[in-house]
Enzyme design. Sequence first.
Site, PDB file in Angstrom:
ATOM      1  CG  HIS A  40      -1.936   1.064   1.242  1.00 49.81           C
ATOM      2  ND1 HIS A  40      -3.222   0.893   0.794  1.00 49.81           N
ATOM      3  CD2 HIS A  40      -1.852   2.350   1.647  1.00 49.81           C
ATOM      4  CE1 HIS A  40      -3.885   2.027   0.915  1.00 49.81           C
ATOM      5  NE2 HIS A  40      -3.082   2.930   1.444  1.00 49.81           N
TER       6      HIS A  40
ATOM      7  CE  LYS B 196      -2.891   9.390  -4.862  1.00 49.33           C
ATOM      8  NZ  LYS B 196      -1.595   8.861  -5.301  1.00 49.33           N
TER       9      LYS B 196
ATOM     10  CG  HIS C 158     -10.650   3.205   1.502  1.00 52.30           C
ATOM     11  ND1 HIS C 158     -11.318   3.666   2.600  1.00 52.30           N
ATOM     12  CD2 HIS C 158      -9.359   3.107   1.880  1.00 52.30           C
ATOM     13  CE1 HIS C 158     -10.462   3.856   3.592  1.00 52.30           C
ATOM     14  NE2 HIS C 158      -9.273   3.527   3.179  1.00 52.30           N
TER      15      HIS C 158
END
Lengths: 939, 240
Positions: free
Chosen positions: A224, A282, A286
């Site tokens: 991540h 951006k 999730h």
Amino acid sequence: MSDIAKVIKPAGTHRNRALTRQAHQLGFPDVSITASEIYFLRGNTDLAKLHDLMARLIDDAPAGSARLDSGQNASHPDRLTIEVARRAGVTDRVAVQLTESAARGGMPIEAATGSRFEVTGAGGLPEKDLHFLVHNLLCNPVIETWSFGPVAPGFARGDGTESAEVAIIPVRGLGPDALARVNADRALALDPEEMTVVAKWFEEAGRDPTDAELETIAQTWSDHCSHKSFGARIETSEGEVTPLLRQLRETTKEMAAPFVVSAFDGNAGIVSFADGIRLAIKAETHNHPSAIEPFGGANTGVGGVIRDVIAAPARPVALTDILCFGPRYLDHHELPAGVLHPAIIEEGVVEGVADYGNKMGIPTVAGAVLYDPGYTANPLVFCGCVGEVLQGYDKLTAPQPGDRIVVVGGATGRDGIRGATFSSMTMDATTGEVAGASVQIGDPIIERLVTDLLIELLDRPDPLVRALTDCGAGGLSSAVGELGETTGVSVDLTAVERKYAGLQPWEVWLSEAQERMVLAVAPDRVANVLARARHLGLSACDIGEFTGDQRLLVRHGEKKVVDLPMPFLHKGRPVRQLHAVLPSPDRTPDTQVRRTDVHKTLLALLSHPNIASKESIIHRYDHEVLGATVVRPMAGPRQSGPSDGTVVAPPQRSSGFALGIGVNARYGLYDPERMAHAVVDEAMRNITAAGADPAQAALLDNFSWGDPRRPETLGDLVATVRGCCDAARHYGAPFVSGKDSLNNEYAASDGKRRSIPPTLVITALAHLPQADRAIGTALRQPGNLLVLTGRTTREFGGSHFNLVTGEESGTVPAPDLTAPARYRSIHQLMHEGLVASAHDVSEGGLAVTLAEMAMGGNLGIDAKLDDADECTALFSESLGRIVLEVGEANLPALLEAMGDEAKTIGTTISEYALRITTPAGTHTWSGHDLEKAWRGALS
Amino acid sequence: MKPPAVVLTAPGTNRQADAAFALEQAGASAVCVDLLDLPERRAEIDRAKLIVIAGGFSYGDALGSGRVFALEAERLLGDLLAEKISAGTPVLGVCNGFQMLVRSGLLPGSLQHNERGHFECRWVVLQPSSRHCVWTRDLTDPIRCPVAHGEGRYTCTPSELATLRAEDRVAFRYETKSYPANPNGSVDAIAGVCDATGLVLGMMPHPENHVTPRQGRAIVTKSGLGSALPLFRNGVNAVR
């Protein structure tokens, strides 16, 4: 201890209706549910004051009258009473506001919240089904507790006392098996090679790591945070390939587009188009949090990407969301154990996205929703944000030794621990329990205030902040560690403001409590920054300094918690070695002429969930706030058609930008490289059709993939990245930022691993020199001509025609080498005001495009196609095609500009109907039938 | 001189810039004043000739829409709003601002959860219907603008409704009574009401989001149709 008063307020009928409807949808047709809110109040026993408080702050007559709970509930044989309480420490805006407002009114109490559900018609259900119902509809154990009858409240202010415990984890001298156990026990998600390097480093240091050190390394080295798969050395049968992230970066560098200000650096990509305005963009994913707590997962996904853009630093002005779910209608007995029903996930995710964006006051303007059985256990939630870069951007530098580390925003609690490592693991049936602590609930109002604060501090020529980053996965450990990478830092955790007592030092260091930013501030400006933050009611604390000694030193008072050299933390991770087996897709020319019932097929396509109207979702997002939305997600005066790109232009300004989204996981199943070309083309088609300039466009990549340690899965990824780079060069649209979310897999209790379809989302951000020239997809007036631009060939691989007809054959659409030049010509025509409306050809082919233009405009089309292969003409998904509506007077200019790449295919008519004539005959649909099919599936 | 207008906000308000822009377009000079800036900036409210209470999610609407906004305004401003109204200052509450005015008791009725149970954002058609209200008098053409709210279903007692009708205080109605034209299920398709003086207008839709032709271009068939700018001009002209 004082008594706890329990106040009950019946929920409105809308809530009971929704719950009951959802219960039926889940497969429990006899169940009906009545809900009440519970407010637990501690610290006030004066009955008169309590009643006053209830009247002022809780009562909502006539919708629901609050009353004190007598504790006596009439029992009923066929009625279950289930009470739910939010866990202590989970963000609870209602409880916080109640406590604050009561205090201002002179009533010092503490509040906690919960719900009571009276469930009838569930008496005869087997326990397993009952639990399924409770966990899907009434209580998510990740953030709540429940019981039959009275539940214990979870007051946020814990009874715990401050702890300074630092545990030592022995790793020295351990063999591979023992290290693997440490890795698993602490859920570090490190590779075996990495564990060996860690053990070796501590052996040389002559000590064992603290708990916080091990966690810090695990977060920093997670896929991540460090993109270790995208940076890995990859072997294929064709030899070693350049690491994936480097391929993308180098492509951008080679292209040297003048409008790129910053690419693949910092929190967001930054571009500046001809008008001198700089935009930051951006997109994040999730996915895992949204699988186990859909509302909170999606909610904090939006919050996280907004903070990325604030950190750019920029003022957020638009949001996007791309959502992938399992089928809405699925027998719950077919669900893997521990997995929430797709309909419940969808409802929670949509509400989570809407809640955060709407409350922040940022319009959610673009997106997509896909349904596929492959997303059932592992939904995907992509959240994007665009912002206008603040004036202070030019003055930002790296932190200087002596600068203070300031944390602003929300206070720190035990919410969200180990998010980075959690997202890098495969999920299974126990994930919900184990990862409970990694899921947070957002508090958008705090983030609104953080945004206002940072705009105040940074939108000036002399910003009060030297550097900043957001607190995301890994909490302070990642944010402070990243910001201080070149200097070193010294932090005292006792200075971090807590929501409540009882946190261990490593928890403070790792907590992913939301809505926090870390700032580097020159010492003489700290007092001012803290004062401005506190004026807004935000938490603000000075927790240490940037040192210059290249060490990450974290103390809790006098006690040392972390002491690691920055170079080891940021450069010490061994490069991952991976092996890929490249895909070999079938690209032999398709010679099969298809036949189908054209009338039925178009209606089936329009009602397929992927193509059908998404208005039931879109209308839940505020896409109008800021007054800058020009082309909105729903098109036409009745908002009855889908848009391609959307356009945002502040009302004070003549220029704007367009956003386009490309995603098509079906293509990825058959030909990942072509998928990449296809979705880049889709994103570019979208912004072109909306009137933007395709020569001034930047791209974002977002990959959601399975486990890259499986060679075939990695091979698909390698092919896709190759396609992305080729396509970027081809369209002259460089990538400026991206994100990979790997390990999107679910290990079911039967031992089978389920990976998601390889899903690439491309976002295009493009300049629109004259916002008044923005174009919609809805037909504008009868008597105009329709022109098809681009070439149609027989390309059915991964098509929606195949999906609705049950066919399997065909090739995935090939890259269209002539598209970029054609898009530029189209833009020029639009810029000159010669085009009335435009819509691209995508899933479902030309027939769907024409139907959508007609529905949006509430007008009709009379089209004539001379192709002998009717199915190809109507349903093939060849790339590079846009249908233009033009006035008769403008046709010659258009045909002259486009040459043989444009073909007049019909006229617009006032009758609300679609009529298509081919050599095989004439097909007619009434507008009403089209709309019924398109709106039916999801309304 | 441009009449000074204040856009009153609270933490969580989010359409203040939109409201200020609309006021400026209509000829006022607008500043935003937040409850957090009180009492320091009270004088600006004192001086204002127009007040707009902006939309958004004040205090997260955690205790119900507009409730804490109303309580905090009362705590920090006392009777200032009521005094300003007595002195003839037009007040416009949009969305959360309308909810705040209702919670403050300055407008009758209540705003309940939408009939469909969730937030809804879509363009609607508003028929102006009050000659009594300073903001809507002599408006005849329908206004088109978006709604964006979760708690906007206007309800009131039958006697309140009778009074509103009798006193010509229903300022706006949605095009029809049924969904989606009436997006929240409001009684009598009511989208906005005014107080007895005609100075205070509360409405759920966002006129501040349709004051330039470009904002409505994709929605209307003829440029400039359905603009809400005349509403703001009415407010400004009333105090000029």
